[in-house]
Design an enzyme around this catalytic site. Sequence first.
Site, PDB file in Angstrom:
ATOM      1  N   VAL A  44       0.833  -1.205   0.000  1.00  0.00           N
ATOM      2  CA  VAL A  44       0.000   0.000   0.000  1.00  0.00           C
ATOM      3  C   VAL A  44       0.868   1.255   0.000  1.00  0.00           C
ATOM      4  O   VAL A  44       0.567   2.225  -0.708  1.00  0.00           O
ATOM      5  CB  VAL A  44      -0.969  -0.004   1.194  1.00  0.00           C
ATOM      6  CG1 VAL A  44      -1.799   1.284   1.218  1.00  0.00           C
ATOM      7  CG2 VAL A  44      -1.887  -1.217   1.134  1.00  0.00           C
ATOM      8  N   GLY A  55      -1.574 -12.388  -4.248  1.00  0.00           N
ATOM      9  CA  GLY A  55      -1.350 -11.360  -3.240  1.00  0.00           C
ATOM     10  C   GLY A  55      -2.609 -10.879  -2.552  1.00  0.00           C
ATOM     11  O   GLY A  55      -2.573  -9.926  -1.771  1.00  0.00           O
ATOM     12  N   LYS A 113     -13.161  -3.893  10.719  1.00  0.00           N
ATOM     13  CA  LYS A 113     -13.836  -2.901   9.881  1.00  0.00           C
ATOM     14  C   LYS A 113     -15.236  -2.612  10.403  1.00  0.00           C
ATOM     15  O   LYS A 113     -15.688  -1.458  10.402  1.00  0.00           O
ATOM     16  CB  LYS A 113     -13.891  -3.399   8.433  1.00  0.00           C
ATOM     17  CG  LYS A 113     -12.536  -3.467   7.759  1.00  0.00           C
ATOM     18  CD  LYS A 113     -12.615  -4.160   6.406  1.00  0.00           C
ATOM     19  CE  LYS A 113     -11.252  -4.225   5.742  1.00  0.00           C
ATOM     20  NZ  LYS A 113     -11.275  -4.990   4.470  1.00  0.00           N
TER      21      LYS A 113
END
Length: 405
Positions: A17, A183, A201
């Site tokens: 990221v 991935g 979340k």
Amino acid sequence: MTDNNKIKIGLFGFGTVGQGVWKVLRQAKNAHAEIRRICVRDITKPRATAVPEGMLTDNAEDIFGDKEINLVVELVDDAEASFRIVSTALRHGIPVVSGSKAMIAKHLPELIELQRENDTALLYDASSCGSIPVIRNLEEYYDNDLLLEVKGILNGSSNYILSRVFDHGEDYDSALRRAQELGFAESDPSFDIEGYDSLFKLIIITVHALGRFVAADEIFTVGISHIADCDIRYAREKDKKIKLVAQVVKTAPEAFTMFVMPELVDRSKYIYSVDDEYNGVVIRGECYDRQFMFGKGAGGLPTASSILSDIMARRHDYRYEYKKMSYLNRPYYTTDVTLRVYIRYNRTPVPELLIFNQIHEQLLTPGNKYIIGDINLNELIANRDIFNAPDVFIANIPIFFIDRD
């Protein structure tokens, strides 16, 4: 932050990221933002993305002590290290953008207080649902008194695996290996497939949806690792798919519940068609029925695009106000609710260990046993160890708001 001031970022973490953020910032023509320094654990580690010499450091003080840096972006994969970074930045009065869902879900009340004490901001849309802007929508658009439910597929890795199983006929183990090769899943995939990613979340979403923080150990959470061919066959016979679903739902005007578990999803539901590494979130309200958001929930660039959105929001001094946490009539969290579940078992004597309010269907054969019944969520929580047994699989059969679908 005025339009004349460039955002100068101190970036913590330069994995998938972090490198995605580097790439999208270089593509964004109007971001007026640049990465000034990157702090990593090991500056000698080979990386696919090259950065200018001297930009990498392994000393956090090179960022906190740099007066030019006016935004910290935190993307490390260690929750406690993440908290140290974020809390230090906030105490220094430096706003933060973070994607660390586990850290935020554990420390959110403390992080909210740190923002207030130090008059600075923490943004974390990227922590929930990848590229879907669910947090900001809940914070700004959906009124607490009208909102009834937030439900969806919040984990792209598990959804990719289940999509390969149901749409491509692969077995579970093959689908998991494929997800790891691409991935979408880690070498240790338990964080995703056991439901913890979705759980964290959901905790964050609930704070912005209903103004309540509920700790992880108070929430019933089961993943997909025990799914078997017989469960897949059962779902197909009923013209359904199995999805890993997280939901927070008002059970009465003054109460709500929340949980994470596999669900038998009917073809008519929006999330039935959410496949591969995508996420899908359904928001239900008293006057606006259902609204649906869909987008990629896994991968470096989709998450990086959400990080970029938060960076741009800080350019206009945006911050979460947590308005719903100050409402006088916030709903309370309850686990005293009835669910309808499918439980498949073999050696574990599930009917003897669990007390059902009502049994609707039961199959008893030497190689395949299942029970469908209504059961109190408290009963599932009190006996959650049962679902650690490898021969036991549970799936929710939705009963909330069926009359509105």
